[in-house]
Design an enzyme around this catalytic site. Structure first.
Site, PDB file in Angstrom:
ATOM      1  CE  LYS A  92      -4.261   1.054   2.484  1.00  0.00           C
ATOM      2  NZ  LYS A  92      -4.848   0.959   3.821  1.00  0.00           N
TER       3      LYS A  92
HETATM    4  C1  E4P Z   1      -8.150   1.566   4.156  1.00  0.00           C
HETATM    5  O1  E4P Z   1      -7.413   1.181   3.319  1.00  0.00           O
HETATM    6  C2  E4P Z   1      -7.989   2.849   4.862  1.00  0.00           C
HETATM    7  O2  E4P Z   1      -6.751   2.919   5.455  1.00  0.00           O
HETATM    8  C3  E4P Z   1      -9.100   3.054   5.846  1.00  0.00           C
HETATM    9  O3  E4P Z   1     -10.310   2.598   5.272  1.00  0.00           O
HETATM   10  C4  E4P Z   1      -9.207   4.455   6.379  1.00  0.00           C
HETATM   11  O4  E4P Z   1     -10.403   4.585   7.115  1.00  0.00           O
HETATM   12  P1  E4P Z   1     -10.670   5.827   8.101  1.00  0.00           P
HETATM   13  O5  E4P Z   1     -10.827   7.065   7.288  1.00  0.00           O
HETATM   14  O6  E4P Z   1     -11.927   5.460   8.819  1.00  0.00           O
HETATM   15  O7  E4P Z   1      -9.476   5.910   9.008  1.00  0.00           O
END
Ligand code: E4P
Length: 218
Positions: free
Chosen positions: A83
């Site tokens: 990622k």
């Molecule tokens: C997923 O890949 C993200 O890191 C995550 O969904 C972020 O979510 P949040 O905005 O609730 O922290």
């Protein structure tokens, strides 16, 4: 639409995986900071629990470190997806890793143009954040719809992974607009499942079944 879980909690992953609904897992540095243990061990255990793409995030702001850390993470298990943030260095690192056959999930994507750049760089997944738009009084689902439409019209195979999902309505709307995947927090999985009419129906059926058995025994 495929369902991923958005957490680093092994307990939560194990629970929802036992429902047989999980196609993958996403983590991020914030989610990892909420659990104990060695990060690589956590990724290995997640890979044992769920057979699908498991996103592990690189924290670096220069291309060589992003690439070397991405290669290191990808070597942990064939299901690991690297990622990387949607920024210039992230695009360069994505294009280098993609050339080596390493799958990248470009995260922190907020616009269709960012998504197109991620796809052009070779990202396997792009993660538009829904809830964080809502947090600043903008229409997160509207922005997600633009990204789904723009990538759908393109020649890229990049999958749209709806992220920052906060409510069951976010999941339902992401599915209706044709997002490929939604990554969902454990709490929202429970909210998706429960319905008062289902609970009331189960209770009534159990009562009627018990009453029939009691009559038979009488
Ligand atoms: C997923 O890949 C993200 O890191 C995550 O969904 C972020 O979510 P949040 O905005 O609730 O922290």
């Amino acid at each position: 639409m495929k369902l991923f879980i958005d957490t680093a909690s092994l307990q939560d992953i194990e629970e929802i995986a036992s429902w047989g609904v999980l196609a993958g897992v996403t983590t991020n540095p914030t989610l990892l900071s909420q659990v104990e243990g060695d990060e690589d061990d956590i990724y290995r255990r997640i890979c044992e629990l769920v057979d699908g793409p498991i996103s592990a995030e690189v924290v670096a702001d220069d291309v060589p470190t992003m690439v070397s850390e991405g290669r290191r993470l990808a070597a942990i298990h064939p299901n690991i997806v690297v990622k990387l943030p949607t920024m210039a260095e992230g695009l360069s690192a994505t294009s280098q890793l993609a050339k080596d056959g390493i799958r990248v999930n470009m995260t922190l994507c907020f616009t269709a143009n960012q998504a197109l750049l991620a796809a052009a760089a070779g990202a396997a997944f792009v993660s538009p954040f829904v809830g964080r738009y809502d947090d600043i009084n903008e229409d997160g689902l509207g922005h997600l719809a633009e990204i789904v439409e723009a990538l759908g019209q393109s020649a890229y195979d990049t999958e749209v992974l709806a992220a920052s999902i906060r409510t069951p309505v976010h999941v339902m709307e992401a599915a209706r607009m044709g997002a490929d995947i939604a990554t969902i927090p454990p709490k929202v999985f429970h909210q998706m499942l429960h319905h008062p009419l289902t609970s009331a129906g189960i209770e009534q059926f159990n009562k009627d079944h018990a009453a029939r058995l009691a009559r038979k025994d009488a």
